[in-house]
Design an enzyme around this catalytic site. Sequence first.
Site, short mmCIF file in Angstrom:
data_model
loop_
_atom_site.label_atom_id
_atom_site.label_comp_id
_atom_site.label_asym_id
_atom_site.label_seq_id
_atom_site.Cartn_x
_atom_site.Cartn_y
_atom_site.Cartn_z
N ASP A 77 46.85 45.38 -77.47
CA ASP A 77 45.97 44.58 -76.61
C ASP A 77 45.13 45.46 -75.69
O ASP A 77 45.51 46.59 -75.35
CB ASP A 77 46.80 43.64 -75.73
CG ASP A 77 47.31 42.43 -76.46
OD1 ASP A 77 47.18 42.38 -77.71
OD2 ASP A 77 47.86 41.53 -75.80
N HIS A 232 49.96 48.04 -75.69
CA HIS A 232 48.62 48.10 -75.12
C HIS A 232 48.03 49.49 -75.44
O HIS A 232 48.64 50.51 -75.07
CB HIS A 232 48.67 47.89 -73.60
CG HIS A 232 49.04 46.49 -73.22
ND1 HIS A 232 50.35 46.06 -73.19
CD2 HIS A 232 48.28 45.42 -72.88
CE1 HIS A 232 50.39 44.78 -72.83
NE2 HIS A 232 49.15 44.36 -72.65
#
Length: 269
Positions: A77, A232
């Site tokens: 992400d 992430h």
Amino acid sequence: MRERCVGLSFLILIALSLVLPMAAQAQPQAAAPACPGRPDALGTARVMAVPAGVQVGTKSFPGTLPLQPGEVVLTFDDGPWPQTTAAILDALKAECVKATFFLIGQNAKARPELVRREIAEGHTVAHHSMTHPDATLARLPHAAAVREIEAGMAADDLAAYGISGAEPRVPFFRFPGFAATPELLSYLQGRGISVFGADFWASDWNKMTPEQELALVLQRLDAAGRGIVLFHDTKAQTAAMIPAFLRALAQRGYHIVHIVPMRQQPTAR
């Protein structure tokens, strides 16, 4: 009505879980190509085509993708981000592993070269809103949240393909902070856009060393046995940890599944 649609979606997923493993057995070379020069590489075991409009990931929804024991879907992400995204792409390329990147539109707009690299190297580019608002989409007025979603998808597609249309090229979305509303879920499902949660995550928004993150995510994976994992690609500790994580997956007998859209159908807004 939404519950009926969700139920139908999961029936499709159950059917998909029966069909895809047989397809992988029938065409093993197509499903799991060799990694040039790396016979010991982790690789990508198979590709899973995900139906339109499903909602998956047990941290947010009742069910998840029909994965076999030991199968893992890698997702990242918030990128693309300087240095860290490139380092993660290098690590994935070295192991011939495909992942899915849920992009923030403003980051895609700022770094289109990284988005195009993700596409060129065979990864799936998906969507994560335009700005990742601190208030989360669930706390915005519905119309404003829809604008955030739509603007992000358009910015991602423009960065990736040089053009954006009425429908996203890849109809996959993840809510920032997993903060959805029933109205937003219904809106996305009506458009045929699949919403992804996760089955477990690395908690890499917390400060820790790469070694601590590696131990944590492996512990969670071993406990779950399979699933969609969230990282992430904006985090330096994750970028530093990913090569060791991929090697650990290979050593422990895990298999990577790459997700792509089954089809894309125009839908009414």
